[in-house]
Write a protein that holds these residues in place. Structure first.
Motif: not given
Length: 205
Positions: A23-49
């Motif tokens: 609902g925040e106009p300037d924030i978008a949740v682009v992904g979720e991860a359930g572990s540290g390993a998943e987080a690294v994989t997701a960051v590599r793919a999504l490059r979140p701010h």
């Protein structure tokens, strides 16, 4: 638009945080991860701010994952979001490169503000965390203990007498006393109990 990745091993927590940010106009949740390993994989793919990172997770914990995330995407800002606020947890996270440290009882307004602040390249700290860091920085800096002085203090902490420490380390009682007196001087204390307590508070034991 600030892109955000949520990392937590509890789906209900991720859903709650997503609900706070949706609902925040300037924030978008682009992904979720359930572990540290998943987080690294997701960051590599999504490059979140911004990554909101849980601290205690099975496998790779949040601190290790923070270091790995920044290795993959140095410009991504990692903000720890946890229920834990021990000195050790805070320092490990900061040393790993975390841009912020928030507690899970943070209000919606503060969380939203923290995401925006982190995205701007600024540091975000929960008030209680900031206080703990300040107290730690303001503590008098003690001369470091030698390996033998540390060893003697560890045995004192286990309740051993000078005679028992002498037998354990194969040194004379006089040498044990010398190591203790040097440790007392470095720690600014005058007795065994204070030496052990102070050394523990400084993470020297």
């Amino acid at each position: 638009m600030i892109s955000v990745l949520l990392v937590d091993d509890h789906p209900v927590v991720r859903a709650g945080v997503r609900g706070m940010l949706d609902g925040e106009p300037d924030i978008a949740v682009v992904g979720e991860a359930g572990s540290g390993a998943e987080a690294v994989t997701a960051v590599r793919a999504l490059r979140p701010h911004v990554v909101l990172m849980d601290l205690r997770m099975p496998g790779i914990d949040g601190v290790t994952a923070t270091g790995q995330v920044l290795g993959v995407a140095p410009t991504t800002r990692v903000v720890v979001l946890t229920t834990y606020e021990t000195d050790t947890d805070i320092l490990r996270a900061v040393e790993a490169g975390a841009a912020g440290y928030l507690l899970k009882d943070t209000s919606r307004a503060d969380l939203v503000n923290a995401v925006r602040t982190a995205a701007r390249g600024e540091t975000v700290l929960a008030p209680s965390v900031a206080t703990r860091l300040l107290h730690r920085v303001r503590r008098p800096q003690h001369e470091s203990l030698s390996p033998r002085e540390t060893e003697v203090l560890r045995l004192v902490a286990r309740g051993l007498s000078n005679a028992e420490i002498s037998r354990e380390l194969h040194i004379s009682e006089a040498t044990v006393k010398t190591h203790l007196l040097r440790a007392f001087a470095k720690l600014g204390v005058s007795d065994r109990t204070a030496a052990v307590t102070t050394a523990m508070s400084l993470d020297l034991l």
